[in-house]
Write a protein that holds these residues in place. Structure first.
Motif, PDB file in Angstrom:
ATOM      1  N   VAL A 139      -3.565   9.524  48.737  1.00  0.00           N
ATOM      2  CA  VAL A 139      -4.500  10.608  49.070  1.00  0.00           C
ATOM      3  C   VAL A 139      -3.716  11.739  49.726  1.00  0.00           C
ATOM      4  O   VAL A 139      -2.982  11.518  50.699  1.00  0.00           O
ATOM      5  CB  VAL A 139      -5.622  10.102  50.005  1.00  0.00           C
ATOM      6  CG1 VAL A 139      -6.528  11.255  50.450  1.00  0.00           C
ATOM      7  CG2 VAL A 139      -6.451   9.023  49.300  1.00  0.00           C
ATOM      8  N   GLU A 175     -10.260  13.792  54.036  1.00  0.00           N
ATOM      9  CA  GLU A 175      -9.334  12.789  53.515  1.00  0.00           C
ATOM     10  C   GLU A 175      -9.531  11.452  54.233  1.00  0.00           C
ATOM     11  O   GLU A 175      -9.484  10.386  53.599  1.00  0.00           O
ATOM     12  CB  GLU A 175      -7.884  13.272  53.667  1.00  0.00           C
ATOM     13  CG  GLU A 175      -7.526  14.429  52.730  1.00  0.00           C
ATOM     14  CD  GLU A 175      -8.092  15.779  53.161  1.00  0.00           C
ATOM     15  OE1 GLU A 175      -8.486  15.920  54.343  1.00  0.00           O
ATOM     16  OE2 GLU A 175      -8.151  16.695  52.318  1.00  0.00           O
ATOM     17  N   ILE A 221     -10.584   7.948  52.413  1.00  0.00           N
ATOM     18  CA  ILE A 221      -9.759   6.750  52.579  1.00  0.00           C
ATOM     19  C   ILE A 221     -10.592   5.592  53.130  1.00  0.00           C
ATOM     20  O   ILE A 221     -10.463   4.449  52.688  1.00  0.00           O
ATOM     21  CB  ILE A 221      -8.525   7.071  53.454  1.00  0.00           C
ATOM     22  CG1 ILE A 221      -7.549   7.898  52.614  1.00  0.00           C
ATOM     23  CG2 ILE A 221      -7.872   5.800  53.994  1.00  0.00           C
ATOM     24  CD1 ILE A 221      -6.434   8.547  53.392  1.00  0.00           C
ATOM     25  N   ALA A 279      -1.185   8.009  52.444  1.00  0.00           N
ATOM     26  CA  ALA A 279      -1.709   9.349  52.692  1.00  0.00           C
ATOM     27  C   ALA A 279      -0.564  10.271  53.068  1.00  0.00           C
ATOM     28  O   ALA A 279       0.322   9.895  53.833  1.00  0.00           O
ATOM     29  CB  ALA A 279      -2.730   9.318  53.823  1.00  0.00           C
ATOM     30  N   GLY A 298      -1.620  12.819  56.199  1.00  0.00           N
ATOM     31  CA  GLY A 298      -2.546  12.019  57.001  1.00  0.00           C
ATOM     32  C   GLY A 298      -2.770  12.587  58.389  1.00  0.00           C
ATOM     33  O   GLY A 298      -2.360  13.721  58.691  1.00  0.00           O
ATOM     34  N   ILE A 352      -6.168   8.221  60.163  1.00  0.00           N
ATOM     35  CA  ILE A 352      -5.951   7.705  58.810  1.00  0.00           C
ATOM     36  C   ILE A 352      -5.013   6.507  58.836  1.00  0.00           C
ATOM     37  O   ILE A 352      -5.152   5.575  58.028  1.00  0.00           O
ATOM     38  CB  ILE A 352      -5.429   8.844  57.885  1.00  0.00           C
ATOM     39  CG1 ILE A 352      -6.576   9.821  57.589  1.00  0.00           C
ATOM     40  CG2 ILE A 352      -4.843   8.301  56.595  1.00  0.00           C
ATOM     41  CD1 ILE A 352      -6.192  11.040  56.759  1.00  0.00           C
ATOM     42  N   CYS A 389       0.564   6.430  56.441  1.00  0.00           N
ATOM     43  CA  CYS A 389       0.810   7.870  56.401  1.00  0.00           C
ATOM     44  C   CYS A 389       2.292   8.141  56.149  1.00  0.00           C
ATOM     45  O   CYS A 389       3.153   7.503  56.746  1.00  0.00           O
ATOM     46  CB  CYS A 389       0.399   8.528  57.712  1.00  0.00           C
ATOM     47  SG  CYS A 389      -1.362   8.409  58.031  1.00  0.00           S
TER      48      CYS A 389
END
Ligand code: AMP
Ligand code: GLY
Length: 415
Positions: A5, A12, A16, A30, A33, A37, A43
């Motif tokens: 992502v 976001e 997620i 991510a 991120g 996240i 991340c």
């Protein structure tokens, strides 16, 4: 499947959280991120616009599907580049994302395709723009053509204000890249709502309508922001209006993109105003809205990953929605959308079963998660109806937030 992502905001984090519920999701990455996240995804510190870096990473980690949050990588051509590299991505190519990237293009496109929108004219010279404004009178809306992070729209109450906006956009350097031309638009009045759809070519699968609150302070006062709260569904929008908008806005747009040789794959977002003459478009976005996503996805019954896969496969994902409401209130840094402090410790968060937290401007440090942006997080809750959802979100905000460093609107979802 391994998922990737792109982005760093609340939208976001929300995607997620929903993707992580899927049985098919193995690893979720991510880039870059944010502080929240990290709980559901790994991340990686790659900028959203470092397309080479993102492609390298996706290859190395054997990513099966990439999903893009923000508009800037879309307009930089991330989808084009991923597809050239043989990597699956749920996002529109650059020429399709132009429906968001150029307000002038969007207006011409709507006109050509019979999509209801405000009357307009566009100009590259200040003189022409000003005489048009004089002729039309105020109130009138002045928009910078390109991306301006939500700051390129001036709803001018007087002719003088509109003239100044034209000078700021065309003559001054207020919107550098965004300011090469200006769209002057009829000022519409009515309730606003946001309608998003999963789109692949001519296939359009609309979501439930949401309502975003862009102004910083209660009763829609104060400066425009990235969004201070949202709720879904927007129940004042009738089924008939939704059916009309699905057909005459979203479907016509998807068909028009196919006909223009720029088929759209991704999330198509229509910002609409419910006028006395029916819903009219005030903007298209080529991505999930923020903060609408944070209140729409929690009401989606389906597995979001399966929805992306079905849509990409040309299948109907048969979207199902919980019969509940969802409200989200943004906790912002004091001073936002002007200047504000960063690095402030987040408040305690004790949640009950129907509430949730979505991180936006946060960062993980050795000392815990701290604020790292204007919009810090979103306090969300589901409820049997909107007032129950809003009450639940406010309960935990009122209980947990007692720092002078943050503020939030008190009227989201409260009629
Ligand atoms: P945008 O950045 O395009 O989402 O526009 C920001 C805000 O400006 C919208 O949420 C509306 O409140 C307002 N706006 C944009 N276009 C119009 C219009 N034609 N008439 C009235 N308000 C508008
Ligand atoms: N909530 C409006 C946007 O995402 O542009």
């Amino acid at each position: 499947m391994n998922l990737f992502v792109i982005g760093r905001g609340g939208r976001e984090h929300s995607m997620i959280m929903k993707l992580a519920e899927s049985d098919k999701a193995d690893r979720i990455y991510a880039a870059p991120g944010n502080g929240g996240i990290g709980d559901a995804a790994e991340c990686v510190d790659i900028d959203e616009l470092d397309i080479d870096g993102l492609i390298d990473f996706a290859r190395k980690k054997e990513v099966d599907l990439t999903i893009v949050g923000p508009e800037t990588p879309l307009l930089t051509g991330i989808a084009d580049r991923f597809r050239e590299a043989g990597l699956a991505i749920f996002a529109p190519e650059k020429n399709a994302a132009l429906i968001e990237g150029s307000k002038r293009y969007a207006k011409i496109f709507m006109e050509e395709n019979g999509i209801p929108t405000a009357a307009y004219a566009s100009f590259t010279d200040a003189g022409g723009a000003k005489s048009y404004i004089k002729k039309q009178g105020a109130p009138i809306v002045v928009k910078a053509d390109g991306l301006a992070a939500g700051k390129g729209v001036i709803v001018a109450q007087t002719v003088d204000e509109a003239m100044k906006a034209v000078d700021d956009i065309l003559v001054g350097k207020a919107f550098s890249g965004a300011g090469k031309s200006v769209v002057i638009e009829e000022c519409l009045s009515g309730e606003e709502f946001s309608l998003m759809a999963f789109v692949h070519g001519a296939n359009v699968f609309p979501m439930i309508p949401a309502r975003d609150h862009k102004r910083a302070y209660d009763q829609d006062q104060g400066p425009n922001t990235g969004g201070m709260g949202a709720y879904a569904p927007a129940k004042d929008i009738s089924r008939k209006t939704l059916a009309f908008a699905a057909e005459n806005v979203l479907q016509k747009a998807a068909d028009g993109m196919v006909a223009a040789g720029r088929p759209f794959t991704g999330i198509l977002y229509a910002g609409l105003i419910m006028t006395d003459d029916g819903p009219k478009v005030i903007e298209f976005n080529a991505r999930f809205g923020d903060p609408e996503t944070q209140v729409v996805l929690p009401l989606l019954e389906n597995d979001l990953l399966q929805v992306f896969l079905d849509v990409l496969d040309g299948k109907d994902p048969s979207l199902q929605w919980k019969k509940q409401s969802c409200a989200g209130v943004v906790l912002a840094s004091k001073g936002y959308p002007g200047s504000y402090n960063k690095g402030v410790a987040l408040p305690e968060m004790q949640l009950d079963a129907s509430s949730f937290v979505v991180h936006a401007g946060t960062r993980k440090t050795e000392h815990g998660i701290v604020s790292d942006g204007g919009r810090v997080l979103l306090a969300g809750a589901k409820g049997a109806d909107l007032s129950e959802a809003a009450e639940c979100a406010y309960n935990w905000l009122d209980k947990n937030v007692n720092s002078e460093e943050f503020f939030y609107r008190k009227d989201i979802g409260k009629g």
